[in-house]
Design an enzyme around this catalytic site. Structure first.
Site, PDB file in Angstrom:
ATOM      1  N   LYS A 260     130.071  10.736 -69.882  1.00 19.68           N
ATOM      2  CA  LYS A 260     129.388  11.616 -70.431  1.00 19.68           C
ATOM      3  C   LYS A 260     129.603  11.409 -72.077  1.00 19.68           C
ATOM      4  O   LYS A 260     130.644  11.189 -72.642  1.00 19.68           O
ATOM      5  CB  LYS A 260     130.522  13.149 -70.251  1.00 19.68           C
ATOM      6  CG  LYS A 260     130.009  14.323 -71.159  1.00 19.68           C
ATOM      7  CD  LYS A 260     131.162  15.486 -71.194  1.00 19.68           C
ATOM      8  CE  LYS A 260     130.764  16.446 -72.188  1.00 19.68           C
ATOM      9  NZ  LYS A 260     131.753  17.380 -72.188  1.00 19.68           N
ATOM     10  N   LYS A 272     130.375  27.767 -79.947  1.00 16.59           N
ATOM     11  CA  LYS A 272     131.851  27.526 -80.159  1.00 16.59           C
ATOM     12  C   LYS A 272     132.036  28.545 -81.697  1.00 16.59           C
ATOM     13  O   LYS A 272     131.183  28.535 -82.469  1.00 16.59           O
ATOM     14  CB  LYS A 272     132.201  26.302 -80.375  1.00 16.59           C
ATOM     15  CG  LYS A 272     132.120  25.581 -78.881  1.00 16.59           C
ATOM     16  CD  LYS A 272     132.552  24.090 -79.149  1.00 16.59           C
ATOM     17  CE  LYS A 272     132.562  23.161 -77.752  1.00 16.59           C
ATOM     18  NZ  LYS A 272     133.206  23.624 -76.629  1.00 16.59           N
ATOM     19  N   ASP A 283     133.295  14.632 -77.919  1.00 15.05           N
ATOM     20  CA  ASP A 283     132.948  14.859 -76.564  1.00 15.05           C
ATOM     21  C   ASP A 283     132.132  13.777 -76.112  1.00 15.05           C
ATOM     22  O   ASP A 283     131.458  13.846 -75.028  1.00 15.05           O
ATOM     23  CB  ASP A 283     132.010  16.180 -76.713  1.00 15.05           C
ATOM     24  CG  ASP A 283     132.078  17.025 -75.461  1.00 15.05           C
ATOM     25  OD1 ASP A 283     133.053  17.016 -74.553  1.00 15.05           O
ATOM     26  OD2 ASP A 283     131.258  17.944 -75.350  1.00 15.05           O
ATOM     27  N   GLU A 344     127.773  22.155 -70.622  1.00 21.02           N
ATOM     28  CA  GLU A 344     126.790  21.093 -70.734  1.00 21.02           C
ATOM     29  C   GLU A 344     127.095  19.864 -70.056  1.00 21.02           C
ATOM     30  O   GLU A 344     126.450  19.318 -69.419  1.00 21.02           O
ATOM     31  CB  GLU A 344     126.188  20.939 -72.015  1.00 21.02           C
ATOM     32  CG  GLU A 344     127.035  19.712 -73.028  1.00 21.02           C
ATOM     33  CD  GLU A 344     128.511  20.513 -73.262  1.00 21.02           C
ATOM     34  OE1 GLU A 344     129.295  19.439 -73.378  1.00 21.02           O
ATOM     35  OE2 GLU A 344     128.942  21.482 -73.371  1.00 21.02           O
ATOM     36  N   ARG A 346     128.682  19.043 -67.601  1.00 21.38           N
ATOM     37  CA  ARG A 346     128.577  18.775 -65.995  1.00 21.38           C
ATOM     38  C   ARG A 346     127.019  18.667 -65.619  1.00 21.38           C
ATOM     39  O   ARG A 346     126.737  18.017 -64.501  1.00 21.38           O
ATOM     40  CB  ARG A 346     129.167  20.038 -65.353  1.00 21.38           C
ATOM     41  CG  ARG A 346     128.476  21.403 -65.777  1.00 21.38           C
ATOM     42  CD  ARG A 346     129.463  22.555 -65.190  1.00 21.38           C
ATOM     43  NE  ARG A 346     130.609  22.613 -66.247  1.00 21.38           N
ATOM     44  CZ  ARG A 346     131.445  23.565 -66.039  1.00 21.38           C
ATOM     45  NH1 ARG A 346     131.476  24.426 -65.143  1.00 21.38           N
ATOM     46  NH2 ARG A 346     132.933  23.512 -66.940  1.00 21.38           N
TER      47      ARG A 346
END
Length: 523
Positions: A260, A272, A283, A344, A346
């Site tokens: 990812k 957020k 991330d 997002e 996944r």
């Protein structure tokens, strides 16, 4: 410590600690086994044998302890004497902490790491985490001199001979991978956007002689990658799917690592808050780990086909942003109703694993991601969470984590009870759960698995590294050591073979047919 070169040598040689500061580090009973003749040249004339022995006698690790030997030029530090069954025997986390707090300052320094051979890999990776590469502090640019830290291993216990050149090369490759991953994760999105990440991938590819496959922007939409495209379409820098492929002759199976790579996660329109958004540059930790591990694995020799798949996007806000209630068609052919744009990761991984299955014919698919905040609640700050369709691989991940220092603990795998959380009235599924109190980290992983199918005959492993990808405000490079150890039996490197939990000893009592079958499942 950003401008520091890390060197592994069989012997660091002798030097006055006032000219080359020294840290001696190990478990106390291991430190007692180091003969004075071995450390004398690194400590004299500042430290006598009597002072060395007196320092050892004063150490009382609880869980750690340290003692200065000569001002702030030489220090001996003791790791925990025992660890629990869910920790690494190397005490890797304490190694990083002690190096950060006890290594004396200086331009050229030395660490003497005392451990057993089986802990050398984990210890080296732990040392690397103490020397992050990224910094934009103004003072760093005014100090152009390159600092070096030379690491020498003194091996005790069984198989305590000298450290071979091949071992030193393996440690160098692994630690370079850890530091590469940490640098990418530490770099903010105004620099590490999807364009920049692709350049990092191309740089590694050029070093290894591999030309990456890149699918970007509108081509993603045209080819059916609705997950990656839908997440990244609002950003200035377009989303991308990039693949590095290693296809050696004689390969017996195909392995895919899917990372990812959300270079920044605002949460999208499900935005957020001001306290939860800072730190979302991390991330992309899964993709960074895949890149660092792929580089090291290929440099050390990898016998099977290995694909590194990078799902890159910035989850941004704008006129083109995905809205809650939108429905996307993913690469698997399944439709997803968006009920949370902040779920997002996944979506991009679903496209990545589908590509690995449909286009690359992978036998083993491992995805790694900073997927859920709930992971830190389920397994804590130090242990990644593993979810897999294979009991053998679940156990192997836990063992590999203990061997390499990237700790892992299982999540509940029970799709027949949990996947109903994604029920949609208008699409094949929603992208976020109905009940956030019902094992949300497990459910998030199951969403990814559903896009290759719960009845898929291959091995699927999901690693959620949301919490251990950083320690405080610094990235850890988590995942690099874990991937190298977990797939060590597919490597030509003896040290990676040693730390791998999967090998001939697993199936020594089985017949040939069973052994061949399990070897395919367990690398």
């Amino acid at each position: 410590m950003a401008n520091v070169g890390l060197q592994f040598q069989a012997s660091a040689g002798d030097a006055d600690p006032q000219s080359r500061p020294l840290l001696l580090l190990g478990q106390l009973h291991h430190l007692h086994r180091v003969p004075w003749s071995h450390v004398r040249g690194k400590l004299q004339p500042r430290v006598t044998e009597e002072l060395w022995q007196a320092a050892l006698s004063t150490l009382n690790p609880n869980p750690t302890d340290s003692c200065p030997l000569y001002l702030n030029y030489a220090t001996v530090a003791a790791l925990p004497s025992r660890v629990s069954r869910h920790n690494s025997p190397s005490a890797a986390h304490f190694i990083t902490r002690l190096v950060r707090t006890c290594l004396p300052p200086g331009t050229h320094r030395c660490i003497l790491m005392v451990c057993e051979r089986s802990d050398a890999f984990a210890s080296a990776c732990a040392l690397a985490r103490a020397f992050p590469l990224f910094t934009h502090r103004s003072g760093a640019s005014r100090r152009p001199e390159k600092k070096t830290v030379t690491v020498e291993f003194f091996l005790v216990g069984q198989d305590n001979g000298p450290v071979e050149v091949s071992t030193l090369q393996c440690l160098t490759s692994a630690t370079e991978g850890v530091r590469l991953a940490a640098r990418i994760v530490d770099t903010p999105c105004n620099e590490m956007n999807t364009d920049t990440f692709l350049e990092e991938i191309k740089k590694v590819g050029k070093e290894l002689g591999i030309v990456p496959t890149v699918i970007r922007d509108e081509e993603l939409k045209a080819r059916g990658f609705g997950g990656i495209y839908g997440v990244g379409k609002a950003a200035i820098h377009p989303p991308a799917l990039a693949i590095l492929s290693h296809t050696p002759d004689g390969a017996t199976q195909t392995i895919a690592w899917v990372g990812k790579g959300i270079v920044y996660d605002t949460g999208g329109l499900s935005m957020k808050g001001k306290t939860t958004m800072p730190g979302m540059k991390r991330d992309c930790g899964g993709a960074a780990a895949v890149l660092g591990a792929f580089r090291a694995a290929i440099k050390q020799g990898f016998k099977d086909t290995l694909h590194a798949i990078f799902c890159l996007a910035e989850n941004s806000v704008g006129p083109n942003a995905t809205r809650p209630d939108d429905i996307h068609l993913l690469y698997s052919g399944k439709t997803v109703e968006i009920n949370n744009t902040d779920a997002e990761g996944r979506l991009v991984l679903a496209d990545g694993v589908s590509y690995a299955c449909k286009d690359l014919g992978a036998d083993i698919i491992l995805d790694i991601a900073t997927l859920t905040g709930a992971q830190g609640i389920a397994t804590g700050k130090y242990h990644a969470a593993v979810l897999t369709n294979s009991a053998e691989w679940e156990a192997a991940c836990v063992k590999a984590g203990r061997q390499c220092g990237d700790l892992v603990h299982p999540l509940v795998y029970c799709p027949e009870l949990h996947f109903s959380e994604f029920t949609s009235a208008v699409a094949d599924m929603k992208n976020s759960v109905a009940d956030r109190d019902n094992s949300p980290s497990s459910c998030a992983g199951l969403f990814i698995a559903s896009h290759i199918g719960f009845d898929w005959p291959g091995v699927w492993v999901h690693l959620d590294i949301a919490a251990p990808v950083h320690a405080g405000e610094r990235a850890t490079g988590f995942g690099v050591a874990l991937l190298l150890a977990l797939f060590g039996q597919a490597s030509e490197d003896p040290l990676l073979n040693l730390v791998s939990p999967l090998g001939c000893e697993v199936d020594a009592q089985e017949g040939d047919a069973e052994r061949d079958s399990k070897r395919r499942r367990l690398v």
